[in-house]
Design a protein around this motif. Sequence first.
Motif, short mmCIF file in Angstrom:
data_model
loop_
_atom_site.label_atom_id
_atom_site.label_comp_id
_atom_site.label_asym_id
_atom_site.label_seq_id
_atom_site.Cartn_x
_atom_site.Cartn_y
_atom_site.Cartn_z
N GLU A 213 46.03 61.00 -5.01
CA GLU A 213 46.94 59.91 -4.66
C GLU A 213 46.57 59.31 -3.32
O GLU A 213 46.68 58.09 -3.12
CB GLU A 213 48.39 60.42 -4.64
CG GLU A 213 48.95 60.66 -6.03
CD GLU A 213 50.44 60.92 -6.02
OE1 GLU A 213 51.01 61.10 -4.94
OE2 GLU A 213 51.03 60.93 -7.12
N PHE A 214 46.09 60.15 -2.40
CA PHE A 214 45.62 59.63 -1.11
C PHE A 214 44.36 58.80 -1.29
O PHE A 214 44.24 57.70 -0.74
CB PHE A 214 45.36 60.79 -0.15
CG PHE A 214 44.64 60.38 1.11
CD1 PHE A 214 45.19 59.48 1.99
CD2 PHE A 214 43.37 60.90 1.38
CE1 PHE A 214 44.51 59.09 3.15
CE2 PHE A 214 42.69 60.52 2.53
CZ PHE A 214 43.26 59.61 3.41
N GLU A 215 43.41 59.29 -2.08
CA GLU A 215 42.16 58.57 -2.29
C GLU A 215 42.38 57.25 -3.03
O GLU A 215 41.65 56.28 -2.81
CB GLU A 215 41.18 59.46 -3.07
CG GLU A 215 40.65 60.62 -2.23
CD GLU A 215 39.81 61.60 -3.02
OE1 GLU A 215 39.80 61.48 -4.27
OE2 GLU A 215 39.17 62.47 -2.41
N LYS A 216 43.41 57.19 -3.88
CA LYS A 216 43.74 55.95 -4.59
C LYS A 216 44.70 55.06 -3.81
O LYS A 216 45.14 54.02 -4.30
CB LYS A 216 44.35 56.29 -5.95
CG LYS A 216 43.38 56.96 -6.92
CD LYS A 216 44.09 57.38 -8.21
CE LYS A 216 43.14 58.08 -9.15
NZ LYS A 216 43.82 58.59 -10.37
N LYS A 217 45.04 55.50 -2.57
CA LYS A 217 45.92 54.76 -1.66
C LYS A 217 47.36 54.65 -2.17
O LYS A 217 48.10 53.77 -1.76
CB LYS A 217 45.35 53.37 -1.36
CG LYS A 217 43.97 53.44 -0.71
CD LYS A 217 43.44 52.09 -0.30
CE LYS A 217 42.09 52.22 0.38
NZ LYS A 217 41.49 50.95 0.76
N VAL A 218 47.74 55.55 -3.07
CA VAL A 218 49.14 55.66 -3.48
C VAL A 218 49.92 56.38 -2.39
O VAL A 218 51.06 56.04 -2.08
CB VAL A 218 49.26 56.43 -4.82
CG1 VAL A 218 50.74 56.66 -5.19
CG2 VAL A 218 48.53 55.69 -5.92
#
Length: 529
Positions: A213-218
């Motif tokens: 989720e961090f890598e996808k900017k969620v």
Amino acid sequence: MQEVKGKLAKLFILIVVFGLSAGEGISFAQDVAEEESQKPKDIFNMVIPSDWGRVRDVYKGSKGQKQVIVHIQDAHCNYDAQTNIGNILNKLVEEYGLSIAGIEGATGKLETEEFSSFPEDDIRYQAADYFVRQGKMSGAEALVISRGVEYPLELYGIEDGVLYLDNFKAYQTSLPFKNEAKVFFINLKYALTRLKMFLYNTDLLEFDVQKNEFEKKVLSLNDYIIFLSGEMAKYNINKTGYENLSRLIKVNKTEDKIDFAKAEEERTKLLTELTGILSEDDIKALLDQGVDYRNGNITAARYLEFVRELAQNNEMNLEDYKNLDQYIDYSETYDKINSALLFDEIWQIEDAIKTNLYTDDEQAKLDLLIRGMETMERLVDIKMVNRDLSFYQEHSDEFKTDSYYTFITKQVERFKLDINLPSDISYLDVYIPAWVNFYKVAGKRDEAMIDNTIKVMVEKDRKIMAMVTGGFHTRELTRIMRDRDVSYIVVTPHIKSNEGNRYFDLLTGGKTDLENFVEAMSEEVTLKE
């Protein structure tokens, strides 16, 4: 007369600092700043407008200003980056006495006079701007050409010609395999991702969700840091050595304690009191800082720290300014965070946390293979950073396709899964070394670029020189400069958009719109004849 001037200066401090509407005030402030700018400023206090970029790193060696290299990170063929590189170089010329700049991708002195001597200013500017947009000219070249033949900045190529050509050939050698390699990665990613559900335990799966989720900017950086901090506390992982992470955690904690409205009130009150006790020199200095802050040349932290130092030097009691004091510390801590090193630390912390989550060797093996695949993907996309190359070289034997095939086949049989890898996936073992060679040669160029930069500085008897190279080189370049005790400043240009970057297209022989137009016209003329 002196008293009148003092009152006038104090009045305009209020105008500049508090934003009162008075065009004459701004003009006065600019006049004062212009007087001070007649001599070159201290390069280590360099400020640039935030719209142009930011100073990322400063190292002042024991020799101080004897040799200072301003390393400007280049995003090749990106119009925003090139425009801002030109702006930054021009500021260095006007305010810090810069007269030479080193350019990646060239050797020897760049002969720009033929273009910069063209008499029509507008045509020179428009032509240079066109070629920058097309990726055929750098921001540095466009600056020198558009400003005219009298402009006091010389450009020098700082490459070793042989190494540069070797690097270019290594890139061309790798190109034919790119599309096929990416298909193999798609198959590997599918297989390895499916295996997570069968091999990961509950804690690993939860960690993986947060990371993705961090890598996808969620998930925001702040929220992810809070999550990592909690995991570190849970498993007693020491924060020592993770300076940038610790600063960000401190910023997050401090933020909740500050009353920002009161901090603003205290700032206004402190500046009002200061104007009644400052000397004329201090008033001018504060006025300069106020102008720089309002114009975006310096951060709030740097400006407010200057104000606090003035107050302390004039023995003011700061007990009534606790919110402002906290805000200044908060801003200073935030400014000290090195984003590049922060993400290195996050990578290391993720490893440390996952080590505590593994309950068997196969979970650790799956993680290693996933990281290897992601590293090789970045390698093929020419998005690798130095830590990726080090990681790949450390584990290169474990990233052979046999390792992937054996591991995946074993799990497929164990869990009765329907997963099939391409029969020719072993070609990756042939393809990957071509990209590794590209990066290895790029690393050799770093030493040569430092050698050539310093050689030009010595030959031209200059204390300051700019060096414009791609950001990939920064880590190794700064390591070399520290080892040699050469002072440096790293500047990153501001980029609004990555669209339209034609760097790799041009490397493979791509043509500009104008070249395509001329070619088409030539063919038409030939047909008519």
